[in-house]
Scaffold this motif. Structure first.
Motif, mmCIF file in Angstrom:
data_model
loop_
_atom_site.group_PDB
_atom_site.id
_atom_site.type_symbol
_atom_site.label_atom_id
_atom_site.label_comp_id
_atom_site.label_asym_id
_atom_site.label_seq_id
_atom_site.Cartn_x
_atom_site.Cartn_y
_atom_site.Cartn_z
ATOM 1 N N ASN A 65 -3.151 -3.369 -3.006
ATOM 2 C CA ASN A 65 -4.361 -4.134 -3.309
ATOM 3 C C ASN A 65 -4.849 -4.779 -2.022
ATOM 4 N N GLU A 66 -5.984 -5.458 -2.088
ATOM 5 C CA GLU A 66 -6.609 -6.003 -0.875
ATOM 6 C C GLU A 66 -5.746 -7.065 -0.199
ATOM 7 N N ASN B 88 0.622 -6.344 -11.455
ATOM 8 C CA ASN B 88 0.500 -6.107 -10.020
ATOM 9 C C ASN B 88 -0.006 -7.333 -9.259
ATOM 10 N N ASP B 89 -1.204 -7.775 -9.597
ATOM 11 C CA ASP B 89 -1.829 -8.850 -8.834
ATOM 12 C C ASP B 89 -1.221 -10.213 -9.123
#
Length: 208
Positions: A74-75, A42-43
């Protein structure tokens, strides 16, 4: 010979090249394939590729990238979506960003989307925000009243219909308390709206 998962998984570098091309014919399928990549990526892999897509000129590519950022939350994605909601020139992209932000949760998304609803006059953006919140079971009835009150004052009939439907929900779910009474009072004048769809939505709510 049957391919292994390793052989069939998308190649991130090939996806990056397709997305960076800016050509929707190449970029759109590449963005769709990102869902096949492991969540563990993901990141490090997926989010940077979605952000790359959000920076392309074609609005379809930016819109699909927003959808992906709502799915792979996510952020960093939140920050990108917040910016696109406020500054992107295309209402399709702003609407998709609104939908994606809502997927982060009502409590977090409400202040930003409420501000956007008040400022953004594009019917598509406003309807996307209304739709994103309309079916949320945990949203405050006071917030629904706030949105509904603004929506029924819109010049666009489609927005007014959505506003009437939200007020109808408040009437159904808050019968016998002040929120329900206020929603019913707001629906009453809509029986004379120039748009027959608004009239129908209002009547449906008043019969709840």
């Amino acid at each position: 010979m049957t391919s292994t998962p390793e052989q069939s998984a998308p190649n991130p570098e090939e996806l990056r090249a397709a997305i960076a091309s800016g050509d929707p014919v190449q970029a759109m399928p590449a963005l769709a394939k990102l869902r096949a990549l492991p969540t563990s990526d993901n990141d490090s892999v997926v989010i940077p590729l979605l952000i790359l897509g959000s920076e392309q000129q074609a609005f379809l590519v930016r819109s699909l990238s927003c959808s992906g950022l709502g799915y792979r939350r996510n952020e960093q994605g939140w920050q990108v979506l917040s910016r696109l909601l406020q500054v992107d020139e295309d209402p399709n992209v702003r609407a998709e960003a609104a939908n994606a932000l809502a997927s982060f949760g009502v409590e977090r998304a409400w202040p930003l989307l409420r501000e956007s609803f008040a400022k953004d006059g594009a019917w598509l953006v406003r309807c996307s925000i209304l739709s994103a919140f309309a079916e949320q079971p945990e949203i405050s009835p006071a917030w629904l009243l706030d949105l509904g009150r603004q929506a029924i004052a819109d010049a666009d009939g489609t927005v007014r219909v959505s506003g009437a439907e939200i007020l109808a929900r408040v009437v159904r779910e808050q019968a016998g308390n002040p929120h329900g009474s206020e929603a019913r009072a707001l629906l009453q004048p809509l029986q004379q709206d120039a748009d027959h769809r608004v009239v129908a939505a209002a009547l449906n709510g008043l019969q709840s």
